[in-house]
Motif scaffolding. Sequence first.
Motif, mmCIF file in Angstrom:
data_model
loop_
_atom_site.group_PDB
_atom_site.id
_atom_site.type_symbol
_atom_site.label_atom_id
_atom_site.label_comp_id
_atom_site.label_asym_id
_atom_site.label_seq_id
_atom_site.Cartn_x
_atom_site.Cartn_y
_atom_site.Cartn_z
ATOM 1 N N LEU A 196 7.440 -2.991 -10.376
ATOM 2 C CA LEU A 196 8.538 -3.082 -9.675
ATOM 3 C C LEU A 196 9.120 -2.017 -11.072
ATOM 4 O O LEU A 196 9.621 -0.870 -11.662
ATOM 5 N N ALA A 197 8.539 -3.174 -12.377
ATOM 6 C CA ALA A 197 8.925 -2.941 -13.664
ATOM 7 C C ALA A 197 8.070 -1.131 -13.769
ATOM 8 O O ALA A 197 9.503 -0.743 -15.192
ATOM 9 N N LYS A 198 7.135 -1.278 -13.941
ATOM 10 C CA LYS A 198 6.497 0.513 -13.655
ATOM 11 C C LYS A 198 7.113 1.947 -13.303
ATOM 12 O O LYS A 198 7.816 2.736 -13.759
ATOM 13 N N ALA A 199 8.219 1.415 -12.239
ATOM 14 C CA ALA A 199 8.623 2.911 -11.161
ATOM 15 C C ALA A 199 9.894 2.756 -11.882
ATOM 16 O O ALA A 199 10.702 3.489 -12.480
ATOM 17 N N GLU A 200 11.042 1.459 -12.561
ATOM 18 C CA GLU A 200 12.192 1.704 -13.224
ATOM 19 C C GLU A 200 12.027 2.564 -14.488
ATOM 20 O O GLU A 200 12.970 3.489 -14.541
ATOM 21 N N GLU A 201 10.492 2.227 -14.777
ATOM 22 C CA GLU A 201 11.039 2.945 -16.651
ATOM 23 C C GLU A 201 10.832 4.409 -15.980
ATOM 24 O O GLU A 201 11.708 5.276 -16.685
ATOM 25 N N SER A 257 0.706 -1.143 0.347
ATOM 26 C CA SER A 257 0.068 -0.305 -0.150
ATOM 27 C C SER A 257 1.014 1.504 -0.164
ATOM 28 O O SER A 257 0.460 1.751 -1.331
ATOM 29 N N GLN A 258 1.556 1.374 0.998
ATOM 30 C CA GLN A 258 2.953 2.957 0.832
ATOM 31 C C GLN A 258 3.637 2.660 -0.664
ATOM 32 O O GLN A 258 3.665 3.784 -0.678
ATOM 33 N N ALA A 259 4.000 1.634 -1.316
ATOM 34 C CA ALA A 259 4.140 1.801 -2.667
ATOM 35 C C ALA A 259 3.547 1.985 -3.462
ATOM 36 O O ALA A 259 4.189 2.947 -4.054
ATOM 37 N N LEU A 260 2.511 2.007 -3.135
ATOM 38 C CA LEU A 260 1.299 2.544 -4.464
ATOM 39 C C LEU A 260 1.302 3.505 -3.874
ATOM 40 O O LEU A 260 1.054 4.689 -4.787
ATOM 41 N N ARG A 261 0.894 4.244 -3.026
ATOM 42 C CA ARG A 261 0.876 5.528 -2.658
ATOM 43 C C ARG A 261 1.617 5.869 -3.299
ATOM 44 O O ARG A 261 2.170 7.636 -3.559
ATOM 45 N N ASN A 262 3.038 5.678 -3.012
ATOM 46 C CA ASN A 262 5.189 6.727 -3.425
ATOM 47 C C ASN A 262 4.060 6.546 -4.877
ATOM 48 O O ASN A 262 4.907 7.317 -5.400
ATOM 49 N N GLY A 317 4.179 9.819 -7.823
ATOM 50 C CA GLY A 317 5.043 10.032 -8.198
ATOM 51 C C GLY A 317 6.614 10.208 -7.411
ATOM 52 O O GLY A 317 7.825 10.643 -8.308
ATOM 53 N N GLU A 318 6.477 9.607 -5.963
ATOM 54 C CA GLU A 318 7.738 9.389 -6.038
ATOM 55 C C GLU A 318 8.375 7.943 -5.940
ATOM 56 O O GLU A 318 8.539 6.972 -5.520
ATOM 57 N N TRP A 319 9.259 7.789 -7.242
ATOM 58 C CA TRP A 319 9.542 6.937 -7.415
ATOM 59 C C TRP A 319 10.779 6.201 -7.084
ATOM 60 O O TRP A 319 10.282 4.462 -7.195
ATOM 61 N N GLU A 320 11.364 6.617 -6.722
ATOM 62 C CA GLU A 320 13.011 6.239 -6.066
ATOM 63 C C GLU A 320 12.268 5.379 -5.090
ATOM 64 O O GLU A 320 12.583 4.259 -4.614
ATOM 65 N N GLU A 321 11.359 5.885 -3.799
ATOM 66 C CA GLU A 321 11.131 4.884 -3.028
ATOM 67 C C GLU A 321 9.757 4.290 -2.828
ATOM 68 O O GLU A 321 9.990 2.621 -1.858
ATOM 69 N N ALA A 322 9.303 3.958 -4.155
ATOM 70 C CA ALA A 322 8.439 3.308 -4.472
ATOM 71 C C ALA A 322 8.908 2.016 -4.893
ATOM 72 O O ALA A 322 8.541 1.127 -4.346
#
Length: 197
Positions: A76-81, A41-46, A50-55
Amino acid sequence: NVFVRIAALDPGYPDPEGLLPAAKQEIAEQRRQTALSDLYSQALRNMNTGEWEEARRLLLQLQEQESGYLETERLLAKAEEEIEQEQREQKERQRQEQIARLYEEAQRLAHARQWRQALKKMAQICTLDAQFADPEGIVTQAQAVVDKEEAETRRQKELATLYAEAVRLLRAGQYQAALDKWDQGRAGAARYPERER
């Protein structure tokens, strides 16, 4: 809770069906699932803010704790992209800022008539952006002045060579040849200084 109350009344009370270890194991699993859900849930909120590094950090932690948890791999792939996209945009902004700074320097140098330095700044810009427009035409102006200076330098060297040859011929007693060389030099520059008379 019941087992805690039983232990308070009779610490040696038997558990023939092994309910206490099963309950402890189930509680541990529930806590683990809650922790995983909280991380997710926290990763989704990040990601939503737009807090991609933290996500990414949270998703990696989640993946390490339980591989394949919900949509962790896709997220994770979306965050890295998104992180890569931000890095590309950051690099492009820095490049554009550097080009703007170099062009301002080139403009100052051109206004100060320091044409060679202005050309160097423009060359640096061209290494960063080969299609740079040069709205003030600094390259054209600077190149024309530099070409003119170089042509004058070449002409002065040629005249100096002719003059040195005329002097050598004069000292060798070849007066007519010396006069011919002198006339050639004067044809190139009527006001060439005659230092040795």
